[in-house]
Design a protein around this motif. Sequence first.
Motif, short mmCIF file in Angstrom:
data_model
loop_
_atom_site.label_atom_id
_atom_site.label_comp_id
_atom_site.label_asym_id
_atom_site.label_seq_id
_atom_site.Cartn_x
_atom_site.Cartn_y
_atom_site.Cartn_z
N TYR A 228 -10.51 -3.66 -1.19
CA TYR A 228 -11.50 -3.55 -0.12
C TYR A 228 -12.05 -4.93 0.18
N SER A 229 -12.42 -5.15 1.45
CA SER A 229 -12.89 -6.46 1.85
C SER A 229 -13.72 -6.38 3.12
N LYS A 230 -14.74 -7.25 3.18
CA LYS A 230 -15.50 -7.46 4.41
C LYS A 230 -15.29 -8.88 4.94
N ILE A 231 -14.33 -9.61 4.30
CA ILE A 231 -14.11 -11.00 4.70
C ILE A 231 -12.66 -11.27 5.09
N ALA A 232 -11.85 -10.22 5.17
CA ALA A 232 -10.46 -10.33 5.63
C ALA A 232 -9.99 -8.95 6.08
N ASN A 233 -8.96 -8.95 6.91
CA ASN A 233 -8.40 -7.69 7.40
C ASN A 233 -7.14 -7.32 6.64
N SER A 234 -6.88 -6.02 6.56
CA SER A 234 -5.60 -5.52 6.06
C SER A 234 -5.09 -4.46 7.02
N TYR A 235 -3.78 -4.40 7.15
CA TYR A 235 -3.16 -3.43 8.05
C TYR A 235 -2.21 -2.51 7.27
N ALA A 236 -2.33 -2.54 5.94
CA ALA A 236 -1.44 -1.76 5.10
C ALA A 236 -1.85 -0.29 5.07
N PRO A 237 -0.90 0.63 5.12
CA PRO A 237 -1.23 2.05 4.97
C PRO A 237 -1.54 2.38 3.52
N ALA A 238 -2.05 3.57 3.28
CA ALA A 238 -2.24 4.08 1.92
C ALA A 238 -0.99 4.84 1.51
N GLU A 239 -0.74 4.89 0.19
CA GLU A 239 0.42 5.61 -0.33
C GLU A 239 0.04 6.43 -1.55
N ILE A 240 0.66 7.59 -1.65
CA ILE A 240 0.64 8.36 -2.89
C ILE A 240 2.10 8.49 -3.31
N GLN A 241 2.45 7.84 -4.40
CA GLN A 241 3.85 7.75 -4.82
C GLN A 241 4.16 8.78 -5.89
N GLY A 242 5.17 9.60 -5.63
CA GLY A 242 5.64 10.58 -6.59
C GLY A 242 7.10 10.34 -6.94
N GLU A 243 7.58 11.04 -7.93
CA GLU A 243 8.96 10.84 -8.37
C GLU A 243 9.98 11.37 -7.36
N GLU A 244 9.54 12.31 -6.50
CA GLU A 244 10.45 12.88 -5.51
C GLU A 244 10.20 12.35 -4.10
N GLY A 245 9.11 11.66 -3.91
CA GLY A 245 8.81 11.14 -2.57
C GLY A 245 7.45 10.46 -2.54
N THR A 246 7.15 9.87 -1.40
CA THR A 246 5.89 9.14 -1.22
C THR A 246 5.20 9.61 0.06
N ILE A 247 3.92 9.92 -0.07
CA ILE A 247 3.12 10.25 1.11
C ILE A 247 2.53 8.95 1.66
N ILE A 248 2.77 8.70 2.93
CA ILE A 248 2.25 7.50 3.58
C ILE A 248 1.17 7.90 4.59
#
Length: 327
Positions: A228-248
Amino acid sequence: MIRFATIGTNWITEAFIRAAKQVSLFHLQAVYSRQEETANAFAEKTGATETFTNLHELAASEHIDAVYIASPNCFHAEQAIMLMNHGKHVICEKPLASNIKEVEAMMKAAQQNGVVLMEAMKTTCLPNFQAIQHHLSKIGRIRRYIASYCQYSSRYDAFKQGTITNAFNPAFSSGALMDLGVYCLYPLVVLFGEPKAIQAHSVRLSSGVDGEGSIMLDYGDMDAVVTYSKIANSYAPAEIQGEEGTIIIDAIHTPTRVHIHYRDGRIEDITVPQPYEPMYYEALEFMTLIESGEKQSTINSHARSLATMKIMDEARKQTGIVFPADE
């Protein structure tokens, strides 16, 4: 109708009112500001029937059923407790308070007075977050949660010129963790509960608050990383990584596009319609509780608010960030 008052005359209060007006139970009875001129201007802008400049008078008013609090973080507990002691239901902006001691006092007041207290965390009430919960089992054994909320603050330029606004003043219990990090942590707690341990790091500014930070959270057979930041930007999505797949997830604070990328190459779009403004869903949840006689949300529950604040307290302890409210 549920007769509302609001505390705070900033953009987030306007957004809440705009969203809440789409719920048939909502009636904006009053707005509060310390300055009469500000209160009158905000009432005219939002269509409120009354204005208050004295919080005790608002609390004692027989025309108010519920209050939305969007004041600086350091005032949340004192204001909420006063209102609840006068029988008012309270929906309070995140973070719910400055620390766990204040959160516990707020919840005690809610229980003693038989009123609803709910943290206004919009993310977890959104249909697309519920879609994530519904489809979570599809990705197999979960190994990692990654979430980021980094947004350059418009007030940081003033800070660099020597003007310290509320957003970077520890007296107001502010900073990157409190204002943005909570959006990464609360959904994590809802999905996976409390971690076994955390390790936190922050970049502290000259005023004493954190400009940015990161937390690693240990869940035994999975881990989580939030930034988290109030002094820079991020454009990355969130991920939940599982053994069979990843939720983006496109944005952890307001999920609007959610996909599963399976290990075999398939991609499933699990996005659902979200026709209303984001804050509509938390407003609806809160008003439904009042109407039904329930005393706390099963989504934004007291236990989840406590668990989130516990993590934030420990992160501040590890990184040396202290607020006057802690003393």
